[in-house]
Write a protein that holds these residues in place. Structure first.
Motif, PDB file in Angstrom:
ATOM      1  N   GLU A 148      28.981  40.068  44.104  1.00  0.00           N
ATOM      2  CA  GLU A 148      29.257  39.351  45.069  1.00  0.00           C
ATOM      3  C   GLU A 148      29.818  40.514  46.272  1.00  0.00           C
ATOM      4  O   GLU A 148      29.092  41.440  46.365  1.00  0.00           O
ATOM      5  N   ASP A 149      30.849  40.304  46.973  1.00  0.00           N
ATOM      6  CA  ASP A 149      31.343  41.089  48.009  1.00  0.00           C
ATOM      7  C   ASP A 149      31.317  42.617  47.644  1.00  0.00           C
ATOM      8  O   ASP A 149      31.715  42.673  46.401  1.00  0.00           O
ATOM      9  N   ARG A 173      31.184  38.435  38.359  1.00  0.00           N
ATOM     10  CA  ARG A 173      31.416  37.884  39.358  1.00  0.00           C
ATOM     11  C   ARG A 173      30.217  37.570  40.170  1.00  0.00           C
ATOM     12  O   ARG A 173      29.489  38.377  40.710  1.00  0.00           O
ATOM     13  N   LYS A 203      35.398  32.019  46.231  1.00  0.00           N
ATOM     14  CA  LYS A 203      35.768  31.130  47.287  1.00  0.00           C
ATOM     15  C   LYS A 203      35.412  29.322  46.739  1.00  0.00           C
ATOM     16  O   LYS A 203      34.867  28.885  47.306  1.00  0.00           O
ATOM     17  N   GLU A 217      40.986  31.845  47.291  1.00  0.00           N
ATOM     18  CA  GLU A 217      40.687  32.582  48.372  1.00  0.00           C
ATOM     19  C   GLU A 217      40.249  31.790  49.687  1.00  0.00           C
ATOM     20  O   GLU A 217      39.712  32.584  50.679  1.00  0.00           O
ATOM     21  N   ASP A 269      39.916  37.554  51.456  1.00  0.00           N
ATOM     22  CA  ASP A 269      39.267  36.159  52.050  1.00  0.00           C
ATOM     23  C   ASP A 269      40.200  35.164  52.284  1.00  0.00           C
ATOM     24  O   ASP A 269      39.955  34.455  53.346  1.00  0.00           O
TER      25      ASP A 269
HETATM   26 MG    MG Z   1      36.788  37.466  48.329  1.00  0.00          MG
END
Ligand code: MG
Ligand code: GLV
Length: 349
Positions: free
Chosen positions: A59-60, A91, A122, A156, A183
């Motif tokens: 992810e991020d 993740r 999220k 988050e 987040d």
């Molecule tokens: Mg995050």
């Protein structure tokens, strides 16, 4: 309403039966690595002894144009690595992203048997967990997996915090929750631009001195994350799953990182993310109970005999409740000792 009799039944024909209890496994540090980075990937096999959890991040922090490389890198690493006693987590991308579905469709059939936990970012409410739960069951059945893959949610979003109890209880696969302070700060419109940690402007100040308006007033910085961590720990403990501090982004501030991790440990968290090799040792030290506390707890348990009534020990009153606290400490230390010979020696089991 879902029939409670079906709660722990497989959600797809041929999928493994999900566990009713989530065993406590050492997960002091969840070490993030970028599977699209060949230099990091090379190091993975050497890290399996040292780390409780290795997490391949899709992810991020993974650029949009590297998402496929990261997914393919993950598959190659998982195929080539024997994770031994450490856990392998992934993740995935968030459920509203264009990559989430393909993440699961690609990695579960290819390397699902090697994956202990899928971290879902999220998460807003139980419906997100139900979606992943159903999809995992279908993919596990198709791939002939024998063990259920567990789910870990990141807390988050403001809505996720509002729904945290329901998220924890949404599926028997729920393993735990991590705080996602970056987040979450954005979602709540908090005015910090830091990833985790405190903020010097979030403070309380002592009253002015009535005799001297110029006298200095002491200030104490407060913890921005106290409320969320407390809610998360209660929701997780009430559901028989585990709470974690997430990332601490200021890699240069080891002391600040250690303080945040320790506050989380004292409040009931069992681990934190490590984003840099420096943070591995911090998490290992902080999330292993202090040897002097373990030795005290052993003394209390011994002095309390059958665990009822009250005794005085070194001037401190002990009773049924305090012996329970001590049993939590000793049981946790025993589990760490099995994984980590250095701590086994310090605890003297
Ligand atoms: Mg995050
Ligand atoms: C972690 O994902 C965070 O947003 O802090």
């Amino acid at each position: 309403m879902r029939n409670p009799r079906n709660f722990a039944k497989p959600m797809a024909i041929g999928a493994p039966t999900p566990p009713i209890d989530i065993p406590m496994r050492p997960s002091r540090m969840i070490h993030f690595f970028d599977p699209s980075n060949p230099r990091m990937a090379e190091k993975v096999p050497q890290l399996t002894d040292k780390l409780d959890v290795l997490l391949a991040n899709l992810e991020d922090a993974i650029r949009a144009d590297r998402k496929i490389e990261a997914r393919e890198g993950l598959v190659a690493i998982a195929q080539a690595t024997d994770f031994g006693d450490s856990q392998f987590w992934v993740r995935m991308n968030s459920l509203d992203s264009p990559w989430a579905l393909d993440d699961l469709l690609r990695i579960i059939p290819a390397v699902g048997a090697k994956i202990d936990v899928i971290m879902v970012p999220k998460v807003e409410g139980p419906w997100d967990i139900h979606y992943v739960d159903q999809l995992l069951a279908q993919l596990e059945a198709k791939a002939g997996l024998e063990r259920s893959i567990l789910i870990h949610a990141i807390l988050e979003t403001a809505q996720g915090v509002a729904n945290v109890e329901e998220i924890c209880m949404a599926s028997p696969r729920m393993q735990g929750i991590s705080l996602g302070p970056a987040d979450l700060a954005a979602s709540r419109r908090m005015k910090t631009t830091r990833i985790g940690g405190g903020h010097p402007a979030y403070l309380v100040r002592s009253d002015p001195d009535p005799e001297d308006e110029n006298a200095p007033r002491t200030i104490a910085q407060q913890d921005l994350w106290h409320y969320t961590i407390a809610r998360m720990v209660d929701a997780c403990s009430a559901s028989g799953i585990y709470a974690y501090y997430g990332p601490f982004g200021d890699i240069g501030d080891s002391q600040g990182c250690e303080d945040q991790f320790r506050n989380a440990f004292l409040m009931g968290c069992v681990g934190a993310w490590s984003l840099h090799p420096k943070q591995i040792e911090i998490a290992r030290r902080v999330f292993s109970p202090p040897p002097e506390e373990v030795s005290w707890a052993k003394k209390v348990i011994e002095a309390m005999g059958d665990g009822t009534g009250a005794v005085m020990l070194d001037g401190k009153m002990q009773d049924d409740a305090s012996v329970k606290q001590c049993k939590v400490m000793v049981a946790y230390a025993k589990m760490i000792a099995e994984r980590d010979p250095e701590f086994a020696k310090l605890y003297d089991f």
